[in-house]
Design a protein around this motif. Structure first.
Motif, PDB file in Angstrom:
ATOM      1  N   LEU A   1       0.849  -1.202   0.000  1.00 21.39           N
ATOM      2  CA  LEU A   1       0.000   0.000   0.000  1.00 21.39           C
ATOM      3  C   LEU A   1       0.880   1.246   0.000  1.00 21.39           C
ATOM      4  CD1 LEU A   1      -2.952   1.029   0.186  1.00 21.39           C
ATOM      5  CD2 LEU A   1      -2.679   1.006   2.668  1.00 21.39           C
ATOM      6  N   LEU A   2       0.735   2.092  -1.015  1.00 24.84           N
ATOM      7  CA  LEU A   2       1.564   3.293  -1.098  1.00 24.84           C
ATOM      8  C   LEU A   2       0.857   4.513  -0.528  1.00 24.84           C
ATOM      9  CD1 LEU A   2       3.150   3.114  -4.665  1.00 24.84           C
ATOM     10  CD2 LEU A   2       4.055   2.239  -2.511  1.00 24.84           C
ATOM     11  N   GLU A   3      -0.454   4.586  -0.739  1.00 26.03           N
ATOM     12  CA  GLU A   3      -1.161   5.792  -0.338  1.00 26.03           C
ATOM     13  C   GLU A   3      -2.653   5.536  -0.251  1.00 26.03           C
ATOM     14  OE1 GLU A   3      -0.535   9.024  -3.107  1.00 26.03           O
ATOM     15  OE2 GLU A   3      -1.983  10.315  -2.090  1.00 26.03           O
ATOM     16  N   THR A   4      -3.288   6.144   0.749  1.00 29.32           N
ATOM     17  CA  THR A   4      -4.755   6.197   0.756  1.00 29.32           C
ATOM     18  C   THR A   4      -5.146   7.633   1.090  1.00 29.32           C
ATOM     19  OG1 THR A   4      -4.937   5.685   3.109  1.00 29.32           O
ATOM     20  CG2 THR A   4      -5.083   3.825   1.585  1.00 29.32           C
ATOM     21  N   ALA A   5      -6.259   8.057   0.547  1.00 32.35           N
ATOM     22  CA  ALA A   5      -6.776   9.383   0.869  1.00 32.35           C
ATOM     23  C   ALA A   5      -8.249   9.417   0.521  1.00 32.35           C
ATOM     24  CB  ALA A   5      -6.038  10.449   0.067  1.00 32.35           C
ATOM     25  N   ASP A   6      -9.047   9.901   1.462  1.00 29.08           N
ATOM     26  CA  ASP A   6     -10.440  10.132   1.100  1.00 29.08           C
ATOM     27  C   ASP A   6     -10.492  11.498   0.424  1.00 29.08           C
ATOM     28  OD1 ASP A   6     -13.071  10.364   0.725  1.00 29.08           O
ATOM     29  OD2 ASP A   6     -13.674   9.917   2.797  1.00 29.08           O
ATOM     30  N   MET A   7     -10.640  11.482  -0.886  1.00 32.68           N
ATOM     31  CA  MET A   7     -10.548  12.729  -1.656  1.00 32.68           C
ATOM     32  C   MET A   7     -11.696  13.689  -1.340  1.00 32.68           C
ATOM     33  SD  MET A   7      -7.656  12.456  -2.953  1.00 32.68           S
ATOM     34  CE  MET A   7      -7.717  14.078  -3.705  1.00 32.68           C
ATOM     35  N   VAL A   8     -12.739  13.158  -0.697  1.00 31.56           N
ATOM     36  CA  VAL A   8     -13.837  14.019  -0.246  1.00 31.56           C
ATOM     37  C   VAL A   8     -13.280  15.158   0.610  1.00 31.56           C
ATOM     38  CG1 VAL A   8     -15.784  14.063   1.378  1.00 31.56           C
ATOM     39  CG2 VAL A   8     -15.676  12.306  -0.400  1.00 31.56           C
ATOM     40  N   GLU A   9     -12.254  14.835   1.400  1.00 31.19           N
ATOM     41  CA  GLU A   9     -11.658  15.832   2.287  1.00 31.19           C
ATOM     42  C   GLU A   9     -10.837  16.869   1.514  1.00 31.19           C
ATOM     43  OE1 GLU A   9      -9.556  13.413   5.110  1.00 31.19           O
ATOM     44  OE2 GLU A   9     -11.421  12.366   5.643  1.00 31.19           O
TER      45      GLU A   9
ATOM     46  N   SER B   1     -29.989   9.538  -2.160  1.00 29.84           N
ATOM     47  CA  SER B   1     -29.285   8.903  -1.046  1.00 29.84           C
ATOM     48  C   SER B   1     -27.776   9.143  -1.142  1.00 29.84           C
ATOM     49  CB  SER B   1     -29.600   7.404  -0.998  1.00 29.84           C
ATOM     50  OG  SER B   1     -29.217   6.801  -2.210  1.00 29.84           O
ATOM     51  N   LEU B   2     -27.248   9.306  -2.359  1.00 29.07           N
ATOM     52  CA  LEU B   2     -25.832   9.664  -2.508  1.00 29.07           C
ATOM     53  C   LEU B   2     -25.577  11.035  -1.880  1.00 29.07           C
ATOM     54  CD1 LEU B   2     -25.076   8.498  -6.173  1.00 29.07           C
ATOM     55  CD2 LEU B   2     -24.081   7.557  -4.093  1.00 29.07           C
ATOM     56  N   VAL B   3     -26.463  11.978  -2.192  1.00 26.07           N
ATOM     57  CA  VAL B   3     -26.330  13.326  -1.636  1.00 26.07           C
ATOM     58  C   VAL B   3     -26.410  13.263  -0.106  1.00 26.07           C
ATOM     59  CG1 VAL B   3     -27.427  15.604  -1.445  1.00 26.07           C
ATOM     60  CG2 VAL B   3     -27.233  14.490  -3.686  1.00 26.07           C
ATOM     61  N   ASN B   4     -27.418  12.540   0.391  1.00 27.21           N
ATOM     62  CA  ASN B   4     -27.588  12.453   1.840  1.00 27.21           C
ATOM     63  C   ASN B   4     -26.415  11.734   2.513  1.00 27.21           C
ATOM     64  OD1 ASN B   4     -30.010  13.826   1.723  1.00 27.21           O
ATOM     65  ND2 ASN B   4     -31.215  11.957   1.440  1.00 27.21           N
ATOM     66  N   GLY B   5     -25.941  10.679   1.876  1.00 32.82           N
ATOM     67  CA  GLY B   5     -24.782   9.945   2.403  1.00 32.82           C
ATOM     68  C   GLY B   5     -23.541  10.829   2.433  1.00 32.82           C
ATOM     69  N   GLY B   6     -23.410  11.675   1.397  1.00 33.26           N
ATOM     70  CA  GLY B   6     -22.284  12.610   1.335  1.00 33.26           C
ATOM     71  C   GLY B   6     -22.393  13.683   2.406  1.00 33.26           C
ATOM     72  N   LYS B   7     -23.589  14.241   2.557  1.00 42.16           N
ATOM     73  CA  LYS B   7     -23.813  15.287   3.565  1.00 42.16           C
ATOM     74  C   LYS B   7     -23.537  14.761   4.964  1.00 42.16           C
ATOM     75  CE  LYS B   7     -27.271  18.364   1.561  1.00 42.16           C
ATOM     76  NZ  LYS B   7     -28.717  18.599   1.472  1.00 42.16           N
ATOM     77  N   GLU B   8     -23.970  13.545   5.208  1.00 38.17           N
ATOM     78  CA  GLU B   8     -23.827  12.931   6.533  1.00 38.17           C
ATOM     79  C   GLU B   8     -22.375  12.497   6.773  1.00 38.17           C
ATOM     80  OE1 GLU B   8     -26.552  13.017   8.298  1.00 38.17           O
ATOM     81  OE2 GLU B   8     -25.976  11.860  10.067  1.00 38.17           O
ATOM     82  N   GLY B   9     -21.591  12.446   5.693  1.00 36.63           N
ATOM     83  CA  GLY B   9     -20.179  12.063   5.806  1.00 36.63           C
ATOM     84  C   GLY B   9     -19.966  10.570   5.986  1.00 36.63           C
ATOM     85  N   VAL B  10     -21.012   9.777   5.752  1.00 40.37           N
ATOM     86  CA  VAL B  10     -20.873   8.329   5.953  1.00 40.37           C
ATOM     87  C   VAL B  10     -20.477   7.592   4.669  1.00 40.37           C
ATOM     88  CG1 VAL B  10     -22.463   8.271   7.894  1.00 40.37           C
ATOM     89  CG2 VAL B  10     -23.346   7.900   5.574  1.00 40.37           C
ATOM     90  N   PHE B  11     -20.570   8.324   3.541  1.00 34.80           N
ATOM     91  CA  PHE B  11     -20.282   7.683   2.255  1.00 34.80           C
ATOM     92  C   PHE B  11     -19.284   8.520   1.455  1.00 34.80           C
ATOM     93  CE2 PHE B  11     -21.164   7.762  -2.318  1.00 34.80           C
ATOM     94  CZ  PHE B  11     -20.859   6.453  -2.636  1.00 34.80           C
ATOM     95  N   SER B  12     -18.357   7.841   0.782  1.00 34.33           N
ATOM     96  CA  SER B  12     -17.437   8.525  -0.132  1.00 34.33           C
ATOM     97  C   SER B  12     -17.316   7.732  -1.430  1.00 34.33           C
ATOM     98  CB  SER B  12     -16.044   8.647   0.491  1.00 34.33           C
ATOM     99  OG  SER B  12     -15.117   9.042  -0.508  1.00 34.33           O
ATOM    100  N   PRO B  13     -17.416   8.402  -2.580  1.00 30.98           N
ATOM    101  CA  PRO B  13     -17.206   7.709  -3.856  1.00 30.98           C
ATOM    102  C   PRO B  13     -15.769   7.877  -4.356  1.00 30.98           C
ATOM    103  CG  PRO B  13     -18.159   9.849  -4.262  1.00 30.98           C
ATOM    104  CD  PRO B  13     -17.868   9.800  -2.786  1.00 30.98           C
ATOM    105  N   MET B  14     -14.885   8.375  -3.506  1.00 28.87           N
ATOM    106  CA  MET B  14     -13.529   8.677  -3.985  1.00 28.87           C
ATOM    107  C   MET B  14     -12.476   8.394  -2.931  1.00 28.87           C
ATOM    108  SD  MET B  14     -14.000  12.819  -4.241  1.00 28.87           S
ATOM    109  CE  MET B  14     -15.436  12.770  -5.310  1.00 28.87           C
TER     110      MET B  14
END
Lengths: 304, 124
Positions: free
Chosen positions: A211-219, A278-291
């Motif tokens: 593993l070289l790198e992980t990042a939640d790009m949402v941040e 639900s994608l929008v809501n999951g994103g707003k709630e911070g429980v879901f990331s697509p990136m």
């Protein structure tokens, strides 16, 4: 005829949905980090170039796109890097479309497409210098198989990068609202499950990757990634958001299908809309990331 | 499908197939179209290929077109050779036909230039 067989209907619908995605969203079916004043098209391209950067793709390298959609990312990365990209996709309509668009864009000398399963890929071992998957591995019933295949097809020293759909560490399975959001995303996007970050990291490491790198790009997205799906106040504004354009078309398609199969088309339409919400809501709630970005290396000394 | 892509396809996804490489080709429609010659690209691509499989495939579809079957040690400086290699791996395209598993004879159709390597569930 569509009404003869429900799986035919689903297939037809899926084939049609590709056209609407393409019209409403563009040729790259994924999300992106967004910055103030940045156009959607620019953000999408940047998200793809980031993959090329992380993989350090050089001209003349052989690169695999696992789950290539209609080939938007493959074309962008090919013209950006002058590498030879092979797109793998299981859906017949999308892959035919990928080829047409690639020819039209004049990059067919750099991008070729193969219809096949990325969990059991029809490609030789130790073939590719680099491989990537952009919001595609979420469609695998077993994520580990995607990493296993990526590892197998990479040359020693080869790099793999992926934007994973994940439930983040903020996701609490005992929270009924969180659970509901996850289930709605799964339903709306036709997914078997949504992996935790832990599951993703396990798939990386258990298949031998370093593993070289992980990042939640949402941040790293000052403008929320899901803002492109949020309706604005006026109807005119709404129509110009990609989702608005997409929904307009889905609605039109729904009307067209009503004559053939009212219950089926309405159901699918409702499911897709609910998925987007639900994608929008999951994103707003911070429980879901697509990136959730993963960059990994197959150990070994690089060969030709 | 270009021979460049054929060079990395395998039928080893079929249950019981060991190597599955190289796949046989039964082409019914071949298109040759001009692609800009980029010697650096070809130089980098050649060592990544199974050269014997490229030549065998090209010959089987009648498009070896003068390409030497042996890689000369100084091929990188041989412009004539690089042009021939460019032609065979980049310009010859199989639009319609079948790929054939060398061990089972299972056919994989090529439709509109795209090989369909998807198996049925009972074949995996």
């Amino acid at each position: 005829m569509r009404q003869d067989n429900s799986s035919d209907l689903a297939n037809q619908y899926y084939d049609l949905a590709t056209d609407f995605f393409e019209y409403g969203w563009g040729e790259s079916f994924h999300f992106a980090t967004m910055h103030k004043g940045e156009s959607f098209e620019h953000a999408i391209a940047k998200h793809e170039y980031r993959i090329a950067l992380k993989l350090r793709i050089e001209p003349g390298e052989k690169v695999l796109d696992m789950g290539c959609g209609v080939g938007g990312p493959a074309r962008n990365i090919a013209t950006f890097t002058e590498a030879e990209i092979t797109g793998l996709n299981i859906n017949d309509y999308q892959i035919q479309r990928a080829r047409e668009l690639t020819k039209a864009a004049g990059v067919d000398h750099l991008c070729e497409f193969v219809k096949g399963d990325f969990c059991k890929a029809p490609l030789e071992s130790e073939t590719f210098d680099k491989a990537y998957a952009i919001e595609a591995s979420c469609h695998a019933a077993d994520l580990s198989k995607v990493y296993r295949e990526a590892y197998r097809m990479l040359k020693p020293g080869g790099l793999f990068a992926s934007y994973e759909w994940v439930m983040t560490d903020k996701y609490d399975p005992t929270n009924p609202y969180h659970k509901q959001l996850k289930e709605e995303i799964m339903l709306g996007d036709g997914l078997p499950d949504i992996n935790s970050i832990e599951t993703v990291l396990h798939a990386v490491k258990s298949n031998g990757f370093e593993l070289l790198e992980t990042a939640d790009m949402v941040e790293h997205s000052p403008v929320p990634w899901y803002s492109v799906m949020q309706p604005r106040w006026t109807l005119a504004d709404f129509k110009i958001t990609p989702l608005g354009r997409w929904l307009t078309h889905v609605a039109l398609m729904g009307l067209e299908l009503v004559g053939f199969a009212p219950s089926g088309s309405v159901k699918v339409h409702r499911t897709l809309c609910k998925g987007a919400d639900s994608l929008v809501n999951g994103g707003k709630e911070g429980v879901f990331s697509p990136m959730f970005l993963v960059v990994a290396r197959k150990p070994g000394k690089p060969t030709q | 499908m270009k021979l460049l892509t054929h060079n990395m396809l395998t039928s080893s996804i079929i249950k019981g197939v060991k190597k599955g490489f190289p796949l046989g080709i039964a082409a019914t429609d071949i298109k040759v179209s001009e692609v800009d010659f980029n010697p650096d690209f070809i130089k980098k691509m050649i060592p990544k290929l199974e050269w014997s499989a490229i030549c065998e495939a090209a010959e089987s579809i009648g498009h070896l077109d003068g390409l030497p079957k042996e890689l000369a040690p100084d091929y990188e400086t041989d412009e004539d050779f690089l042009k021939k290699a460019h032609h065979v791996i980049m310009e010859v395209e199989i639009k319609e036909g079948d790929l054939i598993c060398p061990e089972t004879g299972r056919k994989f159709p090529i439709k509109n230039g795209i090989p369909n390597m998807l198996l049925k569930e009972d074949e995996v």
